[in-house]
Design an enzyme around this catalytic site. Structure first.
Site, short mmCIF file in Angstrom:
data_model
loop_
_atom_site.label_atom_id
_atom_site.label_comp_id
_atom_site.label_asym_id
_atom_site.label_seq_id
_atom_site.Cartn_x
_atom_site.Cartn_y
_atom_site.Cartn_z
N PRO A 8 0.79 -1.22 0.00
CG PRO A 8 -0.91 -1.55 1.57
CD PRO A 8 0.39 -2.14 1.08
CG ASN A 9 -0.40 4.42 1.07
OD1 ASN A 9 -1.31 4.91 0.42
ND2 ASN A 9 -0.56 4.00 2.31
NE ARG A 16 2.92 7.42 2.34
CZ ARG A 16 3.36 6.32 2.88
NH1 ARG A 16 3.92 5.38 2.13
NH2 ARG A 16 3.22 6.10 4.16
CE1 TYR A 21 8.33 5.55 2.95
CE2 TYR A 21 6.93 7.50 3.06
CZ TYR A 21 7.29 6.26 3.52
OH TYR A 21 6.61 5.71 4.57
CG ASN A 73 8.26 -1.57 1.14
OD1 ASN A 73 7.49 -1.54 2.09
ND2 ASN A 73 9.01 -0.54 0.80
CB ALA A 76 0.80 0.69 6.61
CG HIS A 79 3.92 -1.39 10.94
ND1 HIS A 79 5.26 -1.57 11.22
CD2 HIS A 79 3.85 -0.52 9.91
CE1 HIS A 79 5.98 -0.81 10.40
NE2 HIS A 79 5.15 -0.16 9.60
CD GLU A 97 9.48 -6.68 6.93
OE1 GLU A 97 9.59 -5.71 7.71
OE2 GLU A 97 8.91 -7.75 7.25
CG HIS A 99 10.44 -1.53 5.71
ND1 HIS A 99 9.09 -1.44 5.48
CD2 HIS A 99 10.66 -2.69 6.37
CE1 HIS A 99 8.51 -2.51 5.99
NE2 HIS A 99 9.44 -3.29 6.53
CB ILE A 100 12.07 3.30 1.00
CG1 ILE A 100 11.75 2.42 -0.21
CG2 ILE A 100 12.79 4.58 0.59
CD1 ILE A 100 10.70 2.98 -1.14
NE ARG A 106 8.77 7.22 8.73
CZ ARG A 106 7.89 6.91 7.79
NH1 ARG A 106 8.07 5.84 7.03
NH2 ARG A 106 6.82 7.65 7.61
NE ARG A 110 5.59 5.27 9.80
CZ ARG A 110 4.71 5.12 8.81
NH1 ARG A 110 4.65 3.99 8.16
NH2 ARG A 110 3.90 6.11 8.50
#
Length: 142
Positions: A8-9, A16, A21, A73, A76, A79, A97, A99-100, A106, A110
């Site tokens: 997502p996203n 965004r 990012y 990736n 969200a 989590h 896995e 994550h950028i 953060r 997260r």
């Protein structure tokens, strides 16, 4: 073959939160992943979806479609998606896995990944380079 899945996203990369990012787009990321795969002699297929169920199906079907590993990736979903965690655990391919951003630097929510424990490894905070390292790890079998 390596399957790169973005949740997502991630279709909003470049728009965004560019301070988090960066300014590159999902298309830029997918092109890079394909180029990195070509350098390593392995085809890379990239997919993105905002729907959890579609990601589950791609993970469940990956081995049947000839993939040897998955770069994921989950966005969200990392989590809280026990369904995604179970899909990863319920198949035989190695999953890395990615994550950028550095999720541990953060927001508090997260900091916990429900998916990482069933993945071969986790790469976080290295931007798009994390995808290259994940692809390399899958190709090398480490």
């Amino acid at each position: 073959m390596i399957l790169v899945l973005n949740g997502p996203n991630l279709n909003r990369l470049g728009l965004r939160e560019p301070g988090v990012y960066g300014s590159q787009t999902l298309e830029d990321l997918e092109r890079l992943c394909e180029e990195w795969g070509a350098e390593l002699g392995v085809p890379v297929t990239c997919r993105q979806n905002n729907h959890e169920g579609q990601l589950l199906e791609w993970i469940q079907d990956a081995e049947d479609h000839g993939f040897a590993g998955i770069v994921l990736n989950p966005g969200a979903l990392t989590h809280y998606s026990y369904a995604l965690r179970d899909a990863i655990a319920g198949q035989r391919l190695p999953v890395v896995e990615v994550h950028i951003s550095n999720v541990d630097a953060r927001e508090e929510f997260r900091h916990k990944s429900v998916t990482a424990a069933v993945c071969r490894g986790k790469i976080s905070g290295l931007g798009f380079l994390g995808y290259r390292l994940a692809i390399e790890a899958l190709v090398e079998g480490e």
